[in-house]
Design a protein around this motif. Sequence first.
Motif, short mmCIF file in Angstrom:
data_model
loop_
_atom_site.label_atom_id
_atom_site.label_comp_id
_atom_site.label_asym_id
_atom_site.label_seq_id
_atom_site.Cartn_x
_atom_site.Cartn_y
_atom_site.Cartn_z
N UNK A 82 0.85 -1.18 0.00
CA UNK A 82 0.00 0.00 0.00
C UNK A 82 0.89 1.24 0.00
N UNK A 83 0.36 2.39 -0.40
CA UNK A 83 1.19 3.61 -0.42
C UNK A 83 1.85 3.91 0.91
N UNK A 84 1.11 3.74 2.01
CA UNK A 84 1.67 4.09 3.32
C UNK A 84 2.81 3.14 3.72
N UNK A 85 2.74 1.89 3.29
CA UNK A 85 3.83 0.97 3.60
C UNK A 85 4.98 1.13 2.61
N UNK A 86 4.68 1.44 1.36
CA UNK A 86 5.74 1.72 0.40
C UNK A 86 6.56 2.93 0.85
N UNK A 87 5.90 3.91 1.45
CA UNK A 87 6.63 5.07 1.98
C UNK A 87 7.63 4.64 3.05
N UNK A 88 7.22 3.75 3.95
CA UNK A 88 8.12 3.30 5.01
C UNK A 88 9.31 2.55 4.44
N UNK A 89 9.05 1.64 3.52
CA UNK A 89 10.15 0.85 2.96
C UNK A 89 11.09 1.73 2.16
N UNK A 90 10.56 2.68 1.40
CA UNK A 90 11.44 3.56 0.62
C UNK A 90 12.30 4.42 1.55
N UNK A 91 11.70 4.95 2.62
CA UNK A 91 12.48 5.77 3.54
C UNK A 91 13.60 4.96 4.19
N UNK A 92 13.29 3.73 4.60
CA UNK A 92 14.31 2.88 5.19
C UNK A 92 15.36 2.49 4.15
N UNK A 93 14.92 2.18 2.94
CA UNK A 93 15.87 1.80 1.89
C UNK A 93 16.84 2.93 1.59
N UNK A 94 16.37 4.17 1.65
CA UNK A 94 17.23 5.31 1.35
C UNK A 94 18.29 5.55 2.43
N UNK A 95 18.16 4.87 3.56
CA UNK A 95 19.22 4.96 4.58
C UNK A 95 20.40 4.06 4.23
N UNK A 96 20.22 3.16 3.27
CA UNK A 96 21.31 2.24 2.93
C UNK A 96 21.76 2.35 1.48
N UNK A 97 20.93 2.91 0.59
CA UNK A 97 21.32 3.00 -0.82
C UNK A 97 20.45 4.04 -1.53
N UNK A 98 21.00 4.60 -2.61
CA UNK A 98 20.21 5.44 -3.51
C UNK A 98 20.24 4.89 -4.93
N UNK A 99 20.89 3.75 -5.10
CA UNK A 99 21.00 3.13 -6.42
C UNK A 99 19.64 2.56 -6.83
N UNK A 100 19.12 2.95 -7.99
CA UNK A 100 17.79 2.49 -8.40
C UNK A 100 17.66 0.97 -8.47
N UNK A 101 18.68 0.30 -8.96
CA UNK A 101 18.62 -1.16 -9.06
C UNK A 101 18.57 -1.79 -7.68
N UNK A 102 19.35 -1.25 -6.74
CA UNK A 102 19.34 -1.77 -5.37
C UNK A 102 18.00 -1.49 -4.70
N UNK A 103 17.43 -0.32 -4.96
CA UNK A 103 16.11 -0.01 -4.41
C UNK A 103 15.05 -0.96 -4.96
N UNK A 104 15.13 -1.24 -6.25
CA UNK A 104 14.17 -2.18 -6.86
C UNK A 104 14.30 -3.56 -6.23
N UNK A 105 15.53 -3.98 -5.95
CA UNK A 105 15.74 -5.28 -5.33
C UNK A 105 15.14 -5.31 -3.93
#
Length: 333
Positions: free
Chosen positions: A305-328
């Motif tokens: 859901x959008x609200x959970x995608x927001x949480x995962x994206x925010x956490x993911x951005x603490x470890x990487x900004x690489x689009x391929x890594x974010x997609x993974x």
Amino acid sequence: MTALPKVAFIGTGGTLSSVGRDGLDILDYTATGERLEAEEILARIPETRAVAEVVAVRYRAVTSPGVGFSDWRTLVLLCERLAREHPDLAGIVIGHGTATLEETAYALSLTLTVDLPVVLVGSQRPISALSSDAGLNLVAALRTAAAPDSRGRGVLVVLNDEIQAAREVTKTSVARMQTFRTPDFGVLGQVDGPHVRYYRRAERRHAPGTPFDIRDLDALPRVDIAYSHADADGTAVRAFVQAGARGIVSAGLAPGMTTPAEAEALARAVEAGLAVVQSTRAGSGVVPPTRRLAELGILSADNLTPQKARILLALALTVTRDPAALAEIFSVY
């Protein structure tokens, strides 16, 4: 006589802790401003003593719209401390308001450091109400946290005798009892009296052992949600970019699309260096990683859901900004 399992109960407030004007006050009960602390809730529900040795843990009794990142970080540290201080602890239950319960549950499922069952529980009616669901929900949550079969399943959500996965569950009704549901996959299990029964597992990865360590963070990277609708012209997207967002989640139309003007604004956001993830406002289903999204540089939220995608994206951005890594990350968690 067999000793009861030890379960910690952290009270963060919410409807489960709220006291209305009288037994018929099931809608405007927050107006009293009266909320019970963990030990006061347990005193009102003495049946909890029959199912577990409950360790009451005061937190702060608030309504769940006031719960966010600072609470998630504090709860991670608090669960860590409880596990350290009580090596015989079977599990942890967190009482929580239902408005943001699913978000706290998912955030904790990605960031906890303890290898114990952690169960979030709330109620649709205040503890003071006629036919309140607070008592049985709490008893069911304690039983679930204490059950050996609950280990290794990530953070769980228990209401209405149903056990749901933190990643998958969402609140679907304002006031009805059967509000927490998993649209695509259904419940993990059920609590029938003393019996905690599981019928499936959630497959996506969860804590402990994720790369998302928030214990020393002051804040998460700013990620905003742009809600799509007919005639959306991208104003919200541009405003979020101007406000300093590092990521944007698009709550798109049901196919996982936006209006042309909004798509252009999202593409400009990608060009400006933001991570953009496409989810859907539908509440169910996977956003396919289409060629169109790839051309725009936009990632798929999978079925979050959008609200959970927001949480995962925010956490993911603490470890990487690489689009391929974010997609993974979105394909794994």
